[in-house]
Scaffold this motif. Sequence first.
Motif, PDB file in Angstrom:
ATOM      1  N   LEU A  45       0.836  -1.189   0.000  1.00 52.40           N
ATOM      2  CA  LEU A  45       0.000   0.000   0.000  1.00 52.40           C
ATOM      3  C   LEU A  45       0.876   1.245   0.000  1.00 52.40           C
ATOM      4  CD1 LEU A  45      -2.585  -1.118   2.705  1.00 52.40           C
ATOM      5  CD2 LEU A  45      -2.693  -1.475   0.222  1.00 52.40           C
ATOM      6  N   LEU A  46       0.568   2.172  -0.900  1.00 52.51           N
ATOM      7  CA  LEU A  46       1.404   3.354  -1.106  1.00 52.51           C
ATOM      8  C   LEU A  46       0.532   4.581  -1.331  1.00 52.51           C
ATOM      9  CD1 LEU A  46       4.429   4.210  -1.781  1.00 52.51           C
ATOM     10  CD2 LEU A  46       3.862   3.670  -4.151  1.00 52.51           C
ATOM     11  N   MET A  47       0.861   5.689  -0.658  1.00 54.58           N
ATOM     12  CA  MET A  47       0.173   6.957  -0.884  1.00 54.58           C
ATOM     13  C   MET A  47       1.176   7.952  -1.455  1.00 54.58           C
ATOM     14  SD  MET A  47      -1.821   9.599   1.706  1.00 54.58           S
ATOM     15  CE  MET A  47      -2.878   8.352   2.391  1.00 54.58           C
ATOM     16  N   LEU A  48       0.768   8.606  -2.553  1.00 60.97           N
ATOM     17  CA  LEU A  48       1.641   9.569  -3.218  1.00 60.97           C
ATOM     18  C   LEU A  48       1.007  10.951  -3.240  1.00 60.97           C
ATOM     19  CD1 LEU A  48       2.693   7.448  -6.333  1.00 60.97           C
ATOM     20  CD2 LEU A  48       4.038   7.914  -4.281  1.00 60.97           C
ATOM     21  N   PRO A  49       1.797  11.998  -2.981  1.00 56.97           N
ATOM     22  CA  PRO A  49       1.282  13.367  -3.054  1.00 56.97           C
ATOM     23  C   PRO A  49       1.239  13.848  -4.503  1.00 56.97           C
ATOM     24  CG  PRO A  49       3.597  13.439  -2.519  1.00 56.97           C
ATOM     25  CD  PRO A  49       3.215  11.978  -2.568  1.00 56.97           C
ATOM     26  N   HIS A  50       0.499  14.903  -4.751  1.00 57.59           N
ATOM     27  CA  HIS A  50       0.386  15.401  -6.130  1.00 57.59           C
ATOM     28  C   HIS A  50       1.737  15.815  -6.712  1.00 57.59           C
ATOM     29  CE1 HIS A  50       0.075  19.215  -3.900  1.00 57.59           C
ATOM     30  NE2 HIS A  50       0.529  19.787  -4.991  1.00 57.59           N
ATOM     31  N   GLU A  51       2.676  16.201  -5.868  1.00 59.68           N
ATOM     32  CA  GLU A  51       4.004  16.594  -6.349  1.00 59.68           C
ATOM     33  C   GLU A  51       4.781  15.429  -6.957  1.00 59.68           C
ATOM     34  OE1 GLU A  51       2.806  19.181  -2.922  1.00 59.68           O
ATOM     35  OE2 GLU A  51       3.089  17.027  -3.107  1.00 59.68           O
ATOM     36  N   ALA A  52       4.315  14.210  -6.706  1.00 52.47           N
ATOM     37  CA  ALA A  52       5.003  13.031  -7.231  1.00 52.47           C
ATOM     38  C   ALA A  52       4.792  12.859  -8.734  1.00 52.47           C
ATOM     39  CB  ALA A  52       4.527  11.775  -6.515  1.00 52.47           C
ATOM     40  N   PHE A  53       3.832  13.574  -9.293  1.00 52.25           N
ATOM     41  CA  PHE A  53       3.461  13.358 -10.684  1.00 52.25           C
ATOM     42  C   PHE A  53       3.901  14.522 -11.578  1.00 52.25           C
ATOM     43  CE2 PHE A  53       0.555  11.109  -7.923  1.00 52.25           C
ATOM     44  CZ  PHE A  53       0.664   9.820  -8.418  1.00 52.25           C
ATOM     45  N   ALA A  54       4.703  14.189 -12.577  1.00 56.60           N
ATOM     46  CA  ALA A  54       5.133  15.176 -13.567  1.00 56.60           C
ATOM     47  C   ALA A  54       3.939  15.563 -14.444  1.00 56.60           C
ATOM     48  CB  ALA A  54       6.244  14.586 -14.430  1.00 56.60           C
ATOM     49  N   ASP A  55       4.017  16.712 -15.064  1.00 57.47           N
ATOM     50  CA  ASP A  55       2.945  17.155 -15.959  1.00 57.47           C
ATOM     51  C   ASP A  55       2.652  16.123 -17.043  1.00 57.47           C
ATOM     52  OD1 ASP A  55       2.573  19.521 -14.566  1.00 57.47           O
ATOM     53  OD2 ASP A  55       3.883  20.682 -15.888  1.00 57.47           O
ATOM     54  N   GLU A  56       3.675  15.413 -17.495  1.00 56.96           N
ATOM     55  CA  GLU A  56       3.497  14.395 -18.537  1.00 56.96           C
ATOM     56  C   GLU A  56       2.556  13.280 -18.094  1.00 56.96           C
ATOM     57  OE1 GLU A  56       7.354  16.436 -19.102  1.00 56.96           O
ATOM     58  OE2 GLU A  56       6.524  15.344 -17.405  1.00 56.96           O
ATOM     59  N   VAL A  79      -2.092   1.844  -4.960  1.00 59.39           N
ATOM     60  CA  VAL A  79      -1.544   3.195  -4.867  1.00 59.39           C
ATOM     61  C   VAL A  79      -2.676   4.215  -4.830  1.00 59.39           C
ATOM     62  CG1 VAL A  79      -0.054   4.906  -5.971  1.00 59.39           C
ATOM     63  CG2 VAL A  79       0.515   2.469  -6.137  1.00 59.39           C
ATOM     64  N   ALA A  80      -2.636   5.058  -3.812  1.00 60.00           N
ATOM     65  CA  ALA A  80      -3.576   6.172  -3.688  1.00 60.00           C
ATOM     66  C   ALA A  80      -2.819   7.460  -3.993  1.00 60.00           C
ATOM     67  CB  ALA A  80      -4.158   6.230  -2.282  1.00 60.00           C
ATOM     68  N   ALA A  81      -3.330   8.215  -4.958  1.00 62.20           N
ATOM     69  CA  ALA A  81      -2.725   9.493  -5.333  1.00 62.20           C
ATOM     70  C   ALA A  81      -3.585  10.623  -4.785  1.00 62.20           C
ATOM     71  CB  ALA A  81      -2.625   9.601  -6.852  1.00 62.20           C
ATOM     72  N   VAL A  82      -2.967  11.522  -4.041  1.00 59.98           N
ATOM     73  CA  VAL A  82      -3.673  12.680  -3.499  1.00 59.98           C
ATOM     74  C   VAL A  82      -3.413  13.848  -4.449  1.00 59.98           C
ATOM     75  CG1 VAL A  82      -3.945  14.229  -1.530  1.00 59.98           C
ATOM     76  CG2 VAL A  82      -3.359  11.804  -1.156  1.00 59.98           C
ATOM     77  N   ILE A  83      -4.420  14.133  -5.287  1.00 58.10           N
ATOM     78  CA  ILE A  83      -4.288  15.157  -6.313  1.00 58.10           C
ATOM     79  C   ILE A  83      -5.502  16.082  -6.203  1.00 58.10           C
ATOM     80  CG2 ILE A  83      -4.044  15.622  -8.787  1.00 58.10           C
ATOM     81  CD1 ILE A  83      -2.989  12.721  -9.057  1.00 58.10           C
ATOM     82  N   PRO A  84      -5.407  17.131  -5.384  1.00 59.50           N
ATOM     83  CA  PRO A  84      -6.538  18.046  -5.240  1.00 59.50           C
ATOM     84  C   PRO A  84      -6.974  18.595  -6.597  1.00 59.50           C
ATOM     85  CG  PRO A  84      -4.865  18.510  -3.597  1.00 59.50           C
ATOM     86  CD  PRO A  84      -4.265  17.528  -4.571  1.00 59.50           C
ATOM     87  N   GLY A  85      -8.279  18.604  -6.836  1.00 64.08           N
ATOM     88  CA  GLY A  85      -8.815  19.112  -8.095  1.00 64.08           C
ATOM     89  C   GLY A  85      -8.512  18.225  -9.290  1.00 64.08           C
ATOM     90  N   TRP A  86      -8.266  16.935  -9.066  1.00 66.91           N
ATOM     91  CA  TRP A  86      -7.908  16.020 -10.155  1.00 66.91           C
ATOM     92  C   TRP A  86      -8.927  16.018 -11.277  1.00 66.91           C
ATOM     93  CZ3 TRP A  86     -11.396  12.204 -11.198  1.00 66.91           C
ATOM     94  CH2 TRP A  86     -12.287  11.846 -10.180  1.00 66.91           C
ATOM     95  N   TYR A  87     -10.176  16.223 -10.965  1.00 62.85           N
ATOM     96  CA  TYR A  87     -11.259  16.196 -11.952  1.00 62.85           C
ATOM     97  C   TYR A  87     -11.245  17.436 -12.849  1.00 62.85           C
ATOM     98  CZ  TYR A  87     -12.842  18.569  -7.806  1.00 62.85           C
ATOM     99  OH  TYR A  87     -12.891  19.391  -6.697  1.00 62.85           O
ATOM    100  N   GLU A  88     -10.372  18.398 -12.545  1.00 64.30           N
ATOM    101  CA  GLU A  88     -10.254  19.605 -13.368  1.00 64.30           C
ATOM    102  C   GLU A  88      -9.032  19.562 -14.285  1.00 64.30           C
ATOM    103  OE1 GLU A  88     -10.077  22.623 -10.392  1.00 64.30           O
ATOM    104  OE2 GLU A  88     -12.187  22.409  -9.861  1.00 64.30           O
ATOM    105  N   ARG A  89      -8.267  18.478 -14.246  1.00 67.87           N
ATOM    106  CA  ARG A  89      -7.019  18.375 -15.031  1.00 67.87           C
ATOM    107  C   ARG A  89      -7.302  18.431 -16.522  1.00 67.87           C
ATOM    108  NH1 ARG A  89      -1.968  18.920 -12.668  1.00 67.87           N
ATOM    109  NH2 ARG A  89      -2.299  18.526 -10.479  1.00 67.87           N
TER     110      ARG A  89
END
Length: 121
Positions: A45-56, A79-89
């Motif tokens: 089990l892994l949790m990743l912050p939004h900073e972990a993801f490059a724009d690509e 893996v759970a990614a914490v990406i505030p506003g992900w639905y607006e990407r």
Amino acid sequence: MEPSYRIVHQGGKSFVDVTALAAPLTTERDAADLVAVSWECETSLLMLPHEAFADEFFRLRTGLAGAVLQKFGNYGLTVAAVIPGWYERNDRFTELALESNKGRTFGVFDDRSAAEAWLLK
């Protein structure tokens, strides 16, 4: 890539909470490094912050999201990614996230509490 992380123990389960990365995920090798951290901590089990993801990662045509998610899936990580506003990407990433959230391999969440609840259920 040397991530900063902590191990969270709750309800008889444990997960790796990545708090920072030297650089965002840009290759399959970066994903493999996170798999290795998970194995060292003896949890899938892994949790990743939004900073972990490059724009690509959010531009699906680059193939980065597919490669990273495939790597996590091949090694049995949840893996759970914490990406505030992900639905607006963008529409394509939103579709990917909505579909992923139906399964147990990769989930995208607005906040840490929702991500943690999903990981620990």
